[in-house]
Design a protein around this motif. Structure first.
Motif, PDB file in Angstrom:
ATOM      1  N   THR A 147       0.842  -1.183   0.000  1.00 35.39           N
ATOM      2  CA  THR A 147       0.000   0.000   0.000  1.00 35.39           C
ATOM      3  C   THR A 147       0.886   1.245   0.000  1.00 35.39           C
ATOM      4  N   ASP A 148       0.390   2.373   0.515  1.00 34.91           N
ATOM      5  CA  ASP A 148       1.231   3.566   0.475  1.00 34.91           C
ATOM      6  C   ASP A 148       1.719   4.010   1.849  1.00 34.91           C
ATOM      7  N   VAL A 149       1.612   3.116   2.834  1.00 31.83           N
ATOM      8  CA  VAL A 149       2.199   3.398   4.151  1.00 31.83           C
ATOM      9  C   VAL A 149       3.016   2.180   4.572  1.00 31.83           C
ATOM     10  N   SER A 150       4.000   2.412   5.443  1.00 33.36           N
ATOM     11  CA  SER A 150       4.876   1.297   5.840  1.00 33.36           C
ATOM     12  C   SER A 150       4.282   0.514   6.998  1.00 33.36           C
ATOM     13  N   GLY A 151       3.019   0.146   6.870  1.00 35.33           N
ATOM     14  CA  GLY A 151       2.383  -0.680   7.887  1.00 35.33           C
ATOM     15  C   GLY A 151       1.558   0.143   8.852  1.00 35.33           C
ATOM     16  N   PHE A 152       1.229  -0.498   9.960  1.00 38.05           N
ATOM     17  CA  PHE A 152       0.432   0.187  10.981  1.00 38.05           C
ATOM     18  C   PHE A 152       1.334   1.042  11.852  1.00 38.05           C
ATOM     19  N   LEU A 153       0.762   2.128  12.304  1.00 41.10           N
ATOM     20  CA  LEU A 153       1.504   2.996  13.205  1.00 41.10           C
ATOM     21  C   LEU A 153       0.900   2.856  14.606  1.00 41.10           C
ATOM     22  N   ILE A 154       1.722   3.158  15.614  1.00 42.06           N
ATOM     23  CA  ILE A 154       1.226   2.990  16.990  1.00 42.06           C
ATOM     24  C   ILE A 154       0.022   3.892  17.250  1.00 42.06           C
ATOM     25  N   ALA A 155       0.025   5.067  16.652  1.00 40.42           N
ATOM     26  CA  ALA A 155      -1.119   5.976  16.846  1.00 40.42           C
ATOM     27  C   ALA A 155      -1.390   6.725  15.545  1.00 40.42           C
ATOM     28  N   ASP A 156      -2.499   7.394  15.503  1.00 42.17           N
ATOM     29  CA  ASP A 156      -2.939   8.122  14.310  1.00 42.17           C
ATOM     30  C   ASP A 156      -1.978   9.282  14.008  1.00 42.17           C
ATOM     31  N   PRO A 157      -1.363   9.309  12.815  1.00 37.06           N
ATOM     32  CA  PRO A 157      -0.407  10.379  12.511  1.00 37.06           C
ATOM     33  C   PRO A 157      -1.044  11.765  12.432  1.00 37.06           C
ATOM     34  N   ARG A 158      -2.384  11.818  12.363  1.00 30.04           N
ATOM     35  CA  ARG A 158      -3.028  13.138  12.385  1.00 30.04           C
ATOM     36  C   ARG A 158      -3.010  13.715  13.803  1.00 30.04           C
ATOM     37  N   ILE A 159      -2.784  12.839  14.782  1.00 25.72           N
ATOM     38  CA  ILE A 159      -2.757  13.302  16.176  1.00 25.72           C
ATOM     39  C   ILE A 159      -1.322  13.331  16.713  1.00 25.72           C
ATOM     40  N   ILE A 160      -0.554  12.298  16.377  1.00 27.12           N
ATOM     41  CA  ILE A 160       0.832  12.208  16.856  1.00 27.12           C
ATOM     42  C   ILE A 160       1.763  12.438  15.674  1.00 27.12           C
ATOM     43  N   LYS A 161       2.737  13.295  15.844  1.00 28.97           N
ATOM     44  CA  LYS A 161       3.673  13.568  14.752  1.00 28.97           C
ATOM     45  C   LYS A 161       4.631  12.382  14.621  1.00 28.97           C
ATOM     46  N   ASP A 162       4.755  11.857  13.397  1.00 31.46           N
ATOM     47  CA  ASP A 162       5.655  10.733  13.110  1.00 31.46           C
ATOM     48  C   ASP A 162       5.590   9.604  14.128  1.00 31.46           C
ATOM     49  N   PRO A 163       4.445   9.015  14.299  1.00 37.12           N
ATOM     50  CA  PRO A 163       4.372   7.925  15.282  1.00 37.12           C
ATOM     51  C   PRO A 163       5.235   6.742  14.834  1.00 37.12           C
ATOM     52  N   LYS A 164       5.683   5.956  15.790  1.00 36.26           N
ATOM     53  CA  LYS A 164       6.512   4.793  15.457  1.00 36.26           C
ATOM     54  C   LYS A 164       5.650   3.716  14.793  1.00 36.26           C
ATOM     55  N   PRO A 165       6.256   2.940  13.879  1.00 37.57           N
ATOM     56  CA  PRO A 165       5.488   1.860  13.245  1.00 37.57           C
ATOM     57  C   PRO A 165       5.335   0.658  14.191  1.00 37.57           C
ATOM     58  N   ILE A 166       4.347  -0.168  13.878  1.00 44.47           N
ATOM     59  CA  ILE A 166       4.170  -1.414  14.638  1.00 44.47           C
ATOM     60  C   ILE A 166       4.849  -2.517  13.828  1.00 44.47           C
ATOM     61  N   LYS A 167       5.794  -3.220  14.441  1.00 46.88           N
ATOM     62  CA  LYS A 167       6.501  -4.267  13.690  1.00 46.88           C
ATOM     63  C   LYS A 167       5.671  -5.523  13.551  1.00 46.88           C
ATOM     64  N   THR A 168       5.117  -5.960  14.678  1.00 48.96           N
ATOM     65  CA  THR A 168       4.326  -7.192  14.665  1.00 48.96           C
ATOM     66  C   THR A 168       3.068  -6.972  15.490  1.00 48.96           C
ATOM     67  N   ILE A 169       1.966  -7.433  14.953  1.00 45.47           N
ATOM     68  CA  ILE A 169       0.682  -7.285  15.664  1.00 45.47           C
ATOM     69  C   ILE A 169      -0.085  -8.593  15.491  1.00 45.47           C
ATOM     70  N   THR A 170      -0.798  -9.005  16.521  1.00 51.20           N
ATOM     71  CA  THR A 170      -1.569 -10.242  16.350  1.00 51.20           C
ATOM     72  C   THR A 170      -2.937  -9.908  15.741  1.00 51.20           C
ATOM     73  N   TYR A 171      -3.573 -10.931  15.197  1.00 49.85           N
ATOM     74  CA  TYR A 171      -4.905 -10.715  14.610  1.00 49.85           C
ATOM     75  C   TYR A 171      -5.869 -10.107  15.626  1.00 49.85           C
TER      76      TYR A 171
END
Ligand code: ASP
Length: 439
Positions: free
Chosen positions: A206-230
């Motif tokens: 897609t056009d983002v590098s995965g899920f982020l820990i929080a919404d980038p509209r609220i947090i500036k440059d949030p860290k990505p989530i490496k692994t997440i369970t279903y």
């Protein structure tokens, strides 16, 4: 090993994007089965081909001339074809589509042509076989996805292919008419194909590098989530985090196939892995934070409520009678609170109040609107002491009043109710305490 790779609309919006996709596919021989979406937006003001098709079909239904909008759609494909120097003409295909539209082939048929045509272009570009989704993805008479038939036919069909392109988003009804999944449904097709071919993984580009820990509209440059369970993903997407179609999880989850969300524009990023289970703990105790605004709490009081068998059922039937689903239901000794969506509830509030009085005879009912719910999700919370304490002290420091707390017994999430006005600050405070200060 086989990998199934799905590319979203923004990854296929132009010839330039197509060539990035081509490079990604050719970089790994295991990427044998490709699921394209329809061309998406090239810039913020652009229109997705799928939306152009929906608009075109509105004209068909109104018996208006749809030729110019249809030619604009053809232009989008021709620009890609020319940009890639392909020897391919979609002239014939557009004649057929135009004829079928004249005969009112249906809105789903119209919308599905976005993926169908992009599949033809993609197959031509890669030199892969084109497998029409209408021949391998099936729905039952009542419009439900037919998993058994699809899995059987798709597996047999793809067994004979070294490489193939299967367009996303649609399949066929028992009578052969085209039906689409809901919007964003190419994600589902990718998952279905991954299951059918027993893929080692399902890559969703897609056009983002995965899920982020929080919404980038609220947090500036949030860290990505490496692994997440279903399960964590389900909690976060339910609370508003969206990258992947929710239904895309089911087929691969059944087969234990991990999903890897990747970025077409930054293919070197590892992206996010979505897995059944993992022994890797997240670096930050929490995996992610998500939330939604616009809830009402219905607070019901009754002396000795805790001793009254069936009280909860009676209260909830008042909501059921009015066709309102509830989100959360924290309770005290003589109080019970039901959280509902404000827009769904507003027009029916007096009917619900009188139904609760009639069915459960409470002492009093109080409503509070404009509330937000925030979910703090993480498999790491189970093994860590003091997570809730840290959340609440962070919120207290930020001067935020916590209206509700709910921890699921799985210890996978803590849900917090705050007023709508405090929503963003509350998310920032929680993010800071867990991620910035790395507790
Ligand atoms: N093209 C469809 C949509 O825009 C399906 C998809 O992209 O997944 O919803």
């Amino acid at each position: 090993m086989v990998k199934v790779v799905k590319f979203g609309g923004s990854s296929l919006a132009s010839a330039e994007q197509f060539s990035k996709v081509g490079k990604i596919i050719h970089a790994d021989k295991e990427r044998r089965f490709v699921i394209p979406s329809a061309p998406g937006k090239r810039n913020a003001k652009d229109t997705k081909v799928t939306d152009m098709l929906y608009a075109c079909y509105e004209l068909v239904e109104a018996d208006e001339d749809f030729r110019i909008p249809l030619m604009k759609i053809k232009d989008r494909y021709d620009t890609i074809i020319n940009g890639l120097n392909l020897k391919l003409s979609l002239e014939e295909e557009f004649h057929k589509i135009s004829d079928n539209l004249k005969q009112k082939a249906g809105i789903d048929y119209a919308a599905s042509r976005g993926e169908y045509l992009n599949g033809i272009v993609m197959a031509n570009y890669l030199g892969y076989e084109f497998v029409d989704a209408a021949e391998v993805i099936f729905f039952t008479e009542d419009g439900m996805f037919d998993a058994d038939k699809t899995n059987r036919v798709l597996r047999e069909r793809l067994e004979s292919c070294e490489n193939a392109v299967v367009p996303g988003f649609y399949g066929a009804m028992p009578d052969g008419t085209i039906k689409t999944f809901s919007r964003g449904g190419s994600d589902i097709t990718g998952s279905i194909v991954a299951r059918a071919v027993h893929a080692a993984c399902y890559e969703n580009w897609t056009d983002v590098s995965g899920f982020l820990i929080a919404d980038p509209r609220i947090i500036k440059d949030p860290k990505p989530i490496k692994t997440i369970t279903y399960r964590e993903l389900r909690e976060l997407s339910y609370m508003g985090a969206s990258v992947l179609h929710e239904d895309a999880v089911f087929p691969v989850r059944k087969a234990g196939i991990p999903i890897n969300i990747r970025n077409t524009n930054q293919p070197e990023d590892a992206g996010t892995w979505i897995v059944e289970s993992t022994c890797q703990q997240s670096k930050y105790t929490i995996t992610g934070i998500a939330g939604k605004k616009g809830f009402v709490s219905v607070n019901i009081d009754k002396d000795m409520m805790n001793a009254e068998v069936g009280f909860g059922r009676k209260v909830l039937s008042a909501f059921e009678e009015n066709d309102i689903s509830f989100e959360h239901m924290p309770s005290g000794i003589d109080t019970m609170t039901v959280f509902v969506h404000q827009p769904e509830f507003e027009g029916k509030e007096q009917a619900v109040i009188s139904a609760i009085h009639r069915l459960a005879q409470p002492d009093s009912i109080e409503l509070e609107g404009d509330l937000a719910l925030i979910a703090v999700v993480g498999r790491g919370m189970k093994a860590t002491r003091g997570t809730a304490g840290r959340i609440f002290s962070a919120l207290a420091h930020a001067n935020i009043n916590v209206k509700m707390i709910d921890q699921g017994s799985s210890e996978l999430n803590i849900i917090i109710g705050v007023s709508n006005a405090d929503f963003e600050n509350a998310i920032r405070a929680i993010y800071d305490i867990f991620v910035e200060t790395q507790l």
